[in-house]
Write a protein that holds these residues in place. Structure first.
Motif, short mmCIF file in Angstrom:
data_model
loop_
_atom_site.label_atom_id
_atom_site.label_comp_id
_atom_site.label_asym_id
_atom_site.label_seq_id
_atom_site.Cartn_x
_atom_site.Cartn_y
_atom_site.Cartn_z
N ARG A 14 40.27 48.04 37.36
CA ARG A 14 41.28 46.86 37.83
C ARG A 14 39.57 46.58 38.43
N VAL A 15 39.65 45.21 38.94
CA VAL A 15 39.03 44.69 39.77
C VAL A 15 39.42 43.65 41.07
N LYS A 16 38.77 43.66 42.31
CA LYS A 16 39.22 43.63 43.06
C LYS A 16 38.55 41.94 43.01
N LEU A 17 39.29 41.09 43.64
CA LEU A 17 39.21 39.74 43.97
C LEU A 17 39.36 39.23 45.13
N ALA A 18 38.27 39.38 45.78
CA ALA A 18 38.47 38.61 47.92
C ALA A 18 37.64 37.56 48.53
N LEU A 19 38.35 36.71 48.82
CA LEU A 19 38.13 35.99 49.10
C LEU A 19 35.78 35.85 49.77
N VAL A 20 35.73 35.04 49.63
CA VAL A 20 33.62 35.26 50.25
C VAL A 20 33.43 33.70 51.32
N LYS A 21 33.33 33.68 52.46
CA LYS A 21 33.15 32.87 52.66
C LYS A 21 31.65 32.87 52.41
N GLN A 22 30.92 31.16 52.63
CA GLN A 22 29.80 30.77 52.69
C GLN A 22 29.77 29.54 53.47
N ASN A 23 27.78 29.53 53.15
CA ASN A 23 27.02 28.23 54.45
C ASN A 23 28.02 27.80 53.47
N SER A 24 28.57 26.08 53.86
CA SER A 24 28.19 25.34 52.89
C SER A 24 29.44 24.31 53.36
N VAL A 25 29.67 22.97 53.37
CA VAL A 25 31.08 22.01 53.81
C VAL A 25 31.34 21.72 52.74
N TRP A 26 31.36 21.99 51.75
CA TRP A 26 31.89 21.47 50.44
C TRP A 26 33.03 22.38 49.98
N GLN A 27 32.04 23.87 50.01
CA GLN A 27 33.03 25.03 49.47
C GLN A 27 32.70 26.34 50.69
N TRP A 31 36.76 32.52 45.84
CA TRP A 31 36.42 33.54 45.44
C TRP A 31 36.08 34.57 44.78
N SER A 32 35.66 35.34 44.92
CA SER A 32 34.89 36.22 43.70
C SER A 32 35.02 37.74 43.28
N VAL A 33 34.88 38.32 42.35
CA VAL A 33 35.16 39.84 41.56
C VAL A 33 34.45 40.65 42.71
N MET A 34 34.47 41.37 43.30
CA MET A 34 33.72 42.40 44.93
C MET A 34 33.59 43.63 44.11
N GLU A 35 34.47 44.45 42.94
CA GLU A 35 34.75 45.54 43.01
C GLU A 35 35.50 45.48 42.00
N LEU A 36 35.02 47.13 41.10
CA LEU A 36 35.10 47.67 39.57
C LEU A 36 35.90 48.53 39.93
N LEU A 37 37.18 48.84 39.47
CA LEU A 37 37.59 50.61 39.86
C LEU A 37 38.50 50.86 38.08
N PRO A 38 38.28 52.45 38.78
CA PRO A 38 39.67 52.46 37.10
C PRO A 38 41.08 52.55 37.40
N ALA A 39 41.37 52.19 36.15
CA ALA A 39 43.02 51.12 36.42
C ALA A 39 43.55 52.26 36.96
#
Length: 160
Positions: A14-27, A31-39
């Motif tokens: 099971r993977v966790k996807l989360a929004l990650v803030k970036q220091n970018s005007v364009w983006q 979304w980033s794969v953040m964590e790995l868990l057993p299913a």
């Protein structure tokens, strides 16, 4: 044709996807794969608020043993995730399409300009994969390079 019959082993994740803030005007976010868990891991309400979870199956194939070997031989073995966004809009929730432990497969994905994200491979998984690779993979022996007959013996190895 279903290729699952070619798999040597498989592990549900099971993977966790989360929004990650970036220091970018364009983006400003991605979304980033953040964590790995057993299913079978339970997800708390707090975790649900901070991300999206998706189940995957990691399959290990006989013809990719060299790629697993190369990954395990690296300083930091990792799992690579193939991530696709709907309509290529990086602000929308993506889907993790596939996961691999093969260095070669991940390289092919990157060569195809796919969005590949990585997470460190858990030690237990690395040990399991290493045991499987050790039991089934034999690296090809290095072959002796034939001398170049047109070059004098003293200069043969200076012309590479």
């Amino acid at each position: 044709m279903d290729t699952n019959f070619l798999a040597l082993a498989e592990v549900e994740l099971r993977v966790k996807l989360a929004l990650v803030k970036q220091n970018s005007v364009w983006q400003p976010v991605r979304w980033s794969v953040m964590e790995l868990l057993p299913a079978e891991a339970m997800v708390t309400d707090l975790e649900k608020e901070s991300g999206v979870f998706q189940n995957l199956v990691l399959r290990v194939y006989q013809d990719e043993l060299q790629g697993y070997f190369l990954n395990l031989d690296a300083e930091n073995p990792c799992l690579s995730f193939l991530v696709r966004h709907p309509d290529e809009d990086v602000s929308r929730l993506p889907t993790v399409v596939d996961v691999t432990a093969s260095y070669d497969v991940a390289a092919r994905w990157m060569d195809s300009n796919e969005n590949v994200q990585t997470l460190p491979m858990p030690g237990v998984m690395a040990a399991w994969l290493a045991e499987l690779v050790q039991a089934r993979y034999q690296p090809e022996p290095k072959r002796r390079r034939r001398p170049q007959s047109f070059v004098s013996p003293g200069e043969r190895y200076n012309h590479e």
